[in-house]
Write a protein that holds these residues in place. Sequence first.
Motif, PDB file in Angstrom:
ATOM      1  N   THR A  47       0.903  -1.220  -0.026  1.00 53.06           N
ATOM      2  CA  THR A  47       0.083   0.056  -0.158  1.00 53.06           C
ATOM      3  C   THR A  47       0.903   1.279   0.088  1.00 53.06           C
ATOM      4  O   THR A  47       2.120   1.200   0.236  1.00 53.06           O
ATOM      5  CB  THR A  47      -0.987   0.102   1.259  1.00 53.06           C
ATOM      6  N   LEU A 132     -13.704  -4.629   8.697  1.00 56.67           N
ATOM      7  CA  LEU A 132     -13.119  -4.265   7.653  1.00 56.67           C
ATOM      8  C   LEU A 132     -14.191  -4.728   6.472  1.00 56.67           C
ATOM      9  O   LEU A 132     -14.630  -5.752   6.606  1.00 56.67           O
ATOM     10  CB  LEU A 132     -11.985  -4.516   7.376  1.00 56.67           C
ATOM     11  N   SER A 134     -13.783  -5.056   2.145  1.00 54.79           N
ATOM     12  CA  SER A 134     -12.731  -5.036   0.939  1.00 54.79           C
ATOM     13  C   SER A 134     -13.355  -5.258  -0.238  1.00 54.79           C
ATOM     14  O   SER A 134     -14.069  -6.104  -0.399  1.00 54.79           O
ATOM     15  CB  SER A 134     -11.491  -5.936   1.304  1.00 54.79           C
ATOM     16  N   TYR A 152      -9.096  -2.402  -2.619  1.00 54.74           N
ATOM     17  CA  TYR A 152      -9.412  -1.313  -1.689  1.00 54.74           C
ATOM     18  C   TYR A 152     -10.008  -1.956  -0.316  1.00 54.74           C
ATOM     19  O   TYR A 152     -10.950  -2.566  -0.337  1.00 54.74           O
ATOM     20  CB  TYR A 152     -10.601  -0.345  -2.182  1.00 54.74           C
ATOM     21  N   ARG A 153      -9.369  -1.710   0.692  1.00 53.76           N
ATOM     22  CA  ARG A 153      -9.856  -2.059   2.131  1.00 53.76           C
ATOM     23  C   ARG A 153     -10.273  -0.698   2.933  1.00 53.76           C
ATOM     24  O   ARG A 153      -9.352   0.233   2.996  1.00 53.76           O
ATOM     25  CB  ARG A 153      -8.604  -2.934   2.688  1.00 53.76           C
ATOM     26  N   HIS A 154     -11.403  -0.732   3.491  1.00 51.03           N
ATOM     27  CA  HIS A 154     -12.026   0.082   4.202  1.00 51.03           C
ATOM     28  C   HIS A 154     -12.241  -0.342   5.698  1.00 51.03           C
ATOM     29  O   HIS A 154     -12.997  -1.379   5.846  1.00 51.03           O
ATOM     30  CB  HIS A 154     -13.240   0.730   3.479  1.00 51.03           C
ATOM     31  N   MET A 155     -12.026   0.611   6.552  1.00 53.09           N
ATOM     32  CA  MET A 155     -12.311   0.157   7.860  1.00 53.09           C
ATOM     33  C   MET A 155     -13.678   0.746   8.276  1.00 53.09           C
ATOM     34  O   MET A 155     -13.922   2.193   7.966  1.00 53.09           O
ATOM     35  CB  MET A 155     -11.364   0.830   8.846  1.00 53.09           C
ATOM     36  N   MET A 156     -14.569  -0.044   8.557  1.00 51.59           N
ATOM     37  CA  MET A 156     -16.258   0.324   8.700  1.00 51.59           C
ATOM     38  C   MET A 156     -16.472   0.681  10.016  1.00 51.59           C
ATOM     39  O   MET A 156     -17.215   1.531  10.449  1.00 51.59           O
ATOM     40  CB  MET A 156     -17.088  -0.893   8.110  1.00 51.59           C
ATOM     41  N   HIS A 169      -9.087   6.903  10.336  1.00 49.18           N
ATOM     42  CA  HIS A 169      -9.566   5.963   9.292  1.00 49.18           C
ATOM     43  C   HIS A 169      -8.932   6.212   7.825  1.00 49.18           C
ATOM     44  O   HIS A 169      -8.764   5.017   7.362  1.00 49.18           O
ATOM     45  CB  HIS A 169     -10.999   6.309   9.189  1.00 49.18           C
ATOM     46  N   SER A 170      -8.342   7.246   7.654  1.00 47.45           N
ATOM     47  CA  SER A 170      -7.909   7.449   6.358  1.00 47.45           C
ATOM     48  C   SER A 170      -6.253   6.384   6.254  1.00 47.45           C
ATOM     49  O   SER A 170      -5.855   6.276   5.102  1.00 47.45           O
ATOM     50  CB  SER A 170      -7.194   8.919   6.247  1.00 47.45           C
ATOM     51  N   SER A 173      -7.851   2.506   6.093  1.00 52.13           N
ATOM     52  CA  SER A 173      -8.240   2.434   4.704  1.00 52.13           C
ATOM     53  C   SER A 173      -7.309   2.538   3.551  1.00 52.13           C
ATOM     54  O   SER A 173      -6.759   3.429   3.530  1.00 52.13           O
ATOM     55  CB  SER A 173      -9.438   3.281   4.473  1.00 52.13           C
ATOM     56  N   THR A 174      -7.031   1.547   2.889  1.00 49.97           N
ATOM     57  CA  THR A 174      -5.882   1.683   2.053  1.00 49.97           C
ATOM     58  C   THR A 174      -6.313   1.155   0.700  1.00 49.97           C
ATOM     59  O   THR A 174      -7.271   0.087   0.319  1.00 49.97           O
ATOM     60  CB  THR A 174      -4.775   0.846   2.562  1.00 49.97           C
TER      61      THR A 174
END
Length: 185
Positions: A47, A132, A134, A152-156, A169-170, A173-174
């Motif tokens: 990442t 997470l 993805s 793309y992986r996002h922390m929910m 969070h930024s 989330s990668t």
Amino acid sequence: MKTKLLFPLLGALSYFAGPALAQTDDVPSSKPQAVAPYKTSLGFRTTWGGPSGIDSELRLKHFVGPQSALELQVGQWHYQRAYQASLHYLWQPQLLTSSRLRPYAGLGIGAVGGSRDRFNEKQDMEVGAMLLASVGIEYTFPRLPLAISVDYRHMMLGLNTNNFEYFGHSRISTLGVGLKYTFGK
């Protein structure tokens, strides 16, 4: 007042959307006789972005069905000396047009931990849990035991992740690129 409006709107939505969703027989979503492209893979995901620069993590993926897999991800975020580990359930359908190019989506649970130096004093390690999501796409090479992916992986949701003062969070989330060595068929 809001709940009085919410229930009629949900009822109207289900009334009109129900028949449309029931008629999905004509729309192919994945190949009926799908097979997993490989059994197990081991690789890394890279990442980039932000003050942390380029980070890598180790990934181990195992197909538990023709279109579903479990993936373990372990890595270090160089910013604030933080570490993460997560386990994802991935749905990876085989498309009608290609057996090598496969999109995927999944959910995972994980933990993030790290220690900080504040005023040249080392702080205790703090750990937080996270949920997470993805999405990505993976290509398996026909003659090589390799697969590449972009995701793309996002922390929910994060519990106790607010303790990481500059670790929002930024940075969890990668967007990443992965390369995996595949085993078995």
